[in-house]
Design a protein around this motif. Structure first.
Motif, PDB file in Angstrom:
ATOM      1  N   HIS A  21      69.767   7.396 -91.739  1.00 35.19           N
ATOM      2  CA  HIS A  21      70.111   6.050 -91.271  1.00 35.19           C
ATOM      3  C   HIS A  21      69.115   5.588 -90.201  1.00 35.19           C
ATOM      4  CE1 HIS A  21      72.046   8.817 -88.448  1.00 35.19           C
ATOM      5  NE2 HIS A  21      71.826   7.878 -87.542  1.00 35.19           N
ATOM      6  N   GLU A  22      69.072   4.278 -90.017  1.00 39.78           N
ATOM      7  CA  GLU A  22      68.253   3.714 -88.944  1.00 39.78           C
ATOM      8  C   GLU A  22      69.086   3.408 -87.706  1.00 39.78           C
ATOM      9  OE1 GLU A  22      65.429   0.701 -90.463  1.00 39.78           O
ATOM     10  OE2 GLU A  22      65.938   1.508 -92.442  1.00 39.78           O
ATOM     11  N   LYS A  23      70.352   3.108 -87.899  1.00 36.51           N
ATOM     12  CA  LYS A  23      71.303   2.821 -86.814  1.00 36.51           C
ATOM     13  C   LYS A  23      72.671   3.334 -87.244  1.00 36.51           C
ATOM     14  CE  LYS A  23      68.875  -0.165 -84.187  1.00 36.51           C
ATOM     15  NZ  LYS A  23      68.589   0.021 -82.809  1.00 36.51           N
ATOM     16  N   LEU A  24      73.518   3.587 -86.264  1.00 38.41           N
ATOM     17  CA  LEU A  24      74.921   3.872 -86.534  1.00 38.41           C
ATOM     18  C   LEU A  24      75.753   2.798 -85.866  1.00 38.41           C
ATOM     19  CD1 LEU A  24      75.291   7.735 -86.003  1.00 38.41           C
ATOM     20  CD2 LEU A  24      75.353   6.471 -88.155  1.00 38.41           C
ATOM     21  N   ASN A  25      76.588   2.113 -86.640  1.00 40.30           N
ATOM     22  CA  ASN A  25      77.508   1.128 -86.073  1.00 40.30           C
ATOM     23  C   ASN A  25      78.873   1.794 -85.908  1.00 40.30           C
ATOM     24  OD1 ASN A  25      76.423  -1.947 -87.774  1.00 40.30           O
ATOM     25  ND2 ASN A  25      75.453  -0.778 -86.169  1.00 40.30           N
ATOM     26  N   TRP A  26      79.327   1.861 -84.645  1.00 37.49           N
ATOM     27  CA  TRP A  26      80.648   2.383 -84.305  1.00 37.49           C
ATOM     28  C   TRP A  26      81.560   1.186 -84.081  1.00 37.49           C
ATOM     29  CZ3 TRP A  26      81.987   7.628 -83.474  1.00 37.49           C
ATOM     30  CH2 TRP A  26      80.929   8.536 -83.593  1.00 37.49           C
ATOM     31  N   LEU A  27      82.448   0.911 -85.027  1.00 41.21           N
ATOM     32  CA  LEU A  27      83.328  -0.247 -84.946  1.00 41.21           C
ATOM     33  C   LEU A  27      84.744   0.209 -84.613  1.00 41.21           C
ATOM     34  CD1 LEU A  27      82.148  -2.022 -88.220  1.00 41.21           C
ATOM     35  CD2 LEU A  27      81.257  -2.321 -85.915  1.00 41.21           C
ATOM     36  N   MET A  28      85.281  -0.305 -83.524  1.00 44.73           N
ATOM     37  CA  MET A  28      86.663  -0.004 -83.144  1.00 44.73           C
ATOM     38  C   MET A  28      87.466  -1.279 -83.367  1.00 44.73           C
ATOM     39  SD  MET A  28      88.245   1.467 -79.606  1.00 44.73           S
ATOM     40  CE  MET A  28      87.700   3.149 -79.827  1.00 44.73           C
ATOM     41  N   LEU A  29      88.044  -1.403 -84.541  1.00 45.22           N
ATOM     42  CA  LEU A  29      88.705  -2.648 -84.929  1.00 45.22           C
ATOM     43  C   LEU A  29      90.204  -2.610 -84.621  1.00 45.22           C
ATOM     44  CD1 LEU A  29      86.795  -3.065 -88.297  1.00 45.22           C
ATOM     45  CD2 LEU A  29      86.264  -4.113 -86.091  1.00 45.22           C
ATOM     46  N   MET A  30      90.926  -1.644 -85.097  1.00 44.58           N
ATOM     47  CA  MET A  30      92.336  -1.384 -84.822  1.00 44.58           C
ATOM     48  C   MET A  30      93.230  -2.625 -84.967  1.00 44.58           C
ATOM     49  SD  MET A  30      91.932   1.531 -81.825  1.00 44.58           S
ATOM     50  CE  MET A  30      92.173   0.363 -80.550  1.00 44.58           C
ATOM     51  N   MET A  31      92.963  -3.430 -85.964  1.00 42.38           N
ATOM     52  CA  MET A  31      93.794  -4.612 -86.197  1.00 42.38           C
ATOM     53  C   MET A  31      94.936  -4.290 -87.162  1.00 42.38           C
ATOM     54  SD  MET A  31      92.469  -6.814 -84.234  1.00 42.38           S
ATOM     55  CE  MET A  31      93.280  -8.307 -84.746  1.00 42.38           C
ATOM     56  N   VAL A  32      94.646  -3.599 -88.239  1.00 37.32           N
ATOM     57  CA  VAL A  32      95.656  -3.233 -89.223  1.00 37.32           C
ATOM     58  C   VAL A  32      96.186  -1.829 -88.940  1.00 37.32           C
ATOM     59  CG1 VAL A  32      96.070  -2.824 -91.690  1.00 37.32           C
ATOM     60  CG2 VAL A  32      94.636  -4.748 -90.957  1.00 37.32           C
ATOM     61  N   ASP A  33      95.283  -0.934 -88.616  1.00 39.50           N
ATOM     62  CA  ASP A  33      95.625   0.458 -88.333  1.00 39.50           C
ATOM     63  C   ASP A  33      95.552   0.646 -86.814  1.00 39.50           C
ATOM     64  OD1 ASP A  33      95.633   1.093 -91.183  1.00 39.50           O
ATOM     65  OD2 ASP A  33      93.473   0.752 -91.025  1.00 39.50           O
ATOM     66  N   PRO A  34      96.712   0.767 -86.155  1.00 38.37           N
ATOM     67  CA  PRO A  34      96.764   0.591 -84.706  1.00 38.37           C
ATOM     68  C   PRO A  34      96.276   1.750 -83.836  1.00 38.37           C
ATOM     69  CG  PRO A  34      98.947   1.101 -85.525  1.00 38.37           C
ATOM     70  CD  PRO A  34      98.045   0.939 -86.736  1.00 38.37           C
ATOM     71  N   HIS A  35      96.245   2.961 -84.363  1.00 34.04           N
ATOM     72  CA  HIS A  35      95.873   4.098 -83.518  1.00 34.04           C
ATOM     73  C   HIS A  35      94.364   4.118 -83.288  1.00 34.04           C
ATOM     74  CE1 HIS A  35      99.737   5.198 -85.405  1.00 34.04           C
ATOM     75  NE2 HIS A  35     100.007   5.575 -84.156  1.00 34.04           N
ATOM     76  N   VAL A  36      93.948   4.698 -82.163  1.00 31.68           N
ATOM     77  CA  VAL A  36      92.546   4.680 -81.765  1.00 31.68           C
ATOM     78  C   VAL A  36      91.684   5.365 -82.827  1.00 31.68           C
ATOM     79  CG1 VAL A  36      90.865   5.472 -80.061  1.00 31.68           C
ATOM     80  CG2 VAL A  36      93.096   4.593 -79.313  1.00 31.68           C
ATOM     81  N   HIS A  37      90.738   4.600 -83.363  1.00 31.42           N
ATOM     82  CA  HIS A  37      89.807   5.132 -84.349  1.00 31.42           C
ATOM     83  C   HIS A  37      88.589   4.226 -84.443  1.00 31.42           C
ATOM     84  CE1 HIS A  37      91.828   2.072 -86.778  1.00 31.42           C
ATOM     85  NE2 HIS A  37      90.828   2.155 -87.641  1.00 31.42           N
ATOM     86  N   PHE A  38      87.509   4.810 -84.906  1.00 39.85           N
ATOM     87  CA  PHE A  38      86.265   4.081 -85.170  1.00 39.85           C
ATOM     88  C   PHE A  38      85.975   4.102 -86.661  1.00 39.85           C
ATOM     89  CE2 PHE A  38      85.717   6.047 -80.993  1.00 39.85           C
ATOM     90  CZ  PHE A  38      85.186   5.028 -80.222  1.00 39.85           C
ATOM     91  N   HIS A  39      85.417   3.006 -87.153  1.00 39.85           N
ATOM     92  CA  HIS A  39      84.769   2.986 -88.459  1.00 39.85           C
ATOM     93  C   HIS A  39      83.297   3.212 -88.155  1.00 39.85           C
ATOM     94  CE1 HIS A  39      88.152   1.150 -90.784  1.00 39.85           C
ATOM     95  NE2 HIS A  39      88.516   0.835 -89.547  1.00 39.85           N
ATOM     96  N   LEU A  40      82.750   4.270 -88.672  1.00 35.44           N
ATOM     97  CA  LEU A  40      81.356   4.617 -88.404  1.00 35.44           C
ATOM     98  C   LEU A  40      80.536   4.290 -89.649  1.00 35.44           C
ATOM     99  CD1 LEU A  40      79.219   5.808 -86.611  1.00 35.44           C
ATOM    100  CD2 LEU A  40      79.923   8.071 -87.382  1.00 35.44           C
TER     101      LEU A  40
END
Length: 143
Positions: A74-93
């Motif tokens: 990869h050239e970059k990693l995007n760590w997205l902390m959305l937690m709108m539908v799934d409420p517990h603390v998590h990142f989409h990487l």
């Protein structure tokens, strides 16, 4: 495990388990190697995690970055902390790269590069693909 972790397919999607975090294969691949990094906690706000969660997160981020660099380039990693539908603390990487990557004959494009990732254009994996990609991703993590 909390409901968010199980929603993302745990235990079938488990790549690596830590004391306070799990790394899961994201069943809908935005780009090749998309993961979920989720806290093993009922916390629904990032600031509510324990100091041990934050301390261990350094190791988790280093392991994930190293594994994906070796497997996906990869050239970059995007760590997205959305937690709108799934409420517990998590990142989409989401690994980001110009162009495409191929895995087992399937092409994974980063069609929105260099802009924000196009989460709605993810490739949904079959159970067999989840198993095979999980094995492949596990191979990149330090022992």
């Amino acid at each position: 495990m909390n409901d968010t972790i199980t929603k993302f397919g745990y235990p079938a999607t488990l790549i690596r388990e830590y004391d306070h975090w799990v790394v899961l294969l994201r069943p809908a691949q935005v780009t090749l190697g998309s993961l979920i990094v989720a806290a093993k906690s009922e916390a629904q706000d990032f600031g509510d995690l324990s100091p041990d969660h934050f301390s261990e997160l350094k190791t988790v981020t280093a392991d994930v970055s190293s594994a994906l660099e070796g497997l996906v380039s990869h050239e970059k990693l995007n760590w997205l902390m959305l937690m709108m539908v799934d409420p517990h603390v998590h990142f989409h990487l989401i690994p980001r790269y110009e162009g495409t990557r191929e895995w087992m004959g399937q092409i994974f494009a980063d069609g929105s590069w260099p802009g924000p990732p196009a989460l709605g254009e993810a490739i949904k994996l079959s159970d067999d693909q989840i198993s095979a990609m999980g094995t492949w991703l596990k191979s990149g993590f330090p022992t």
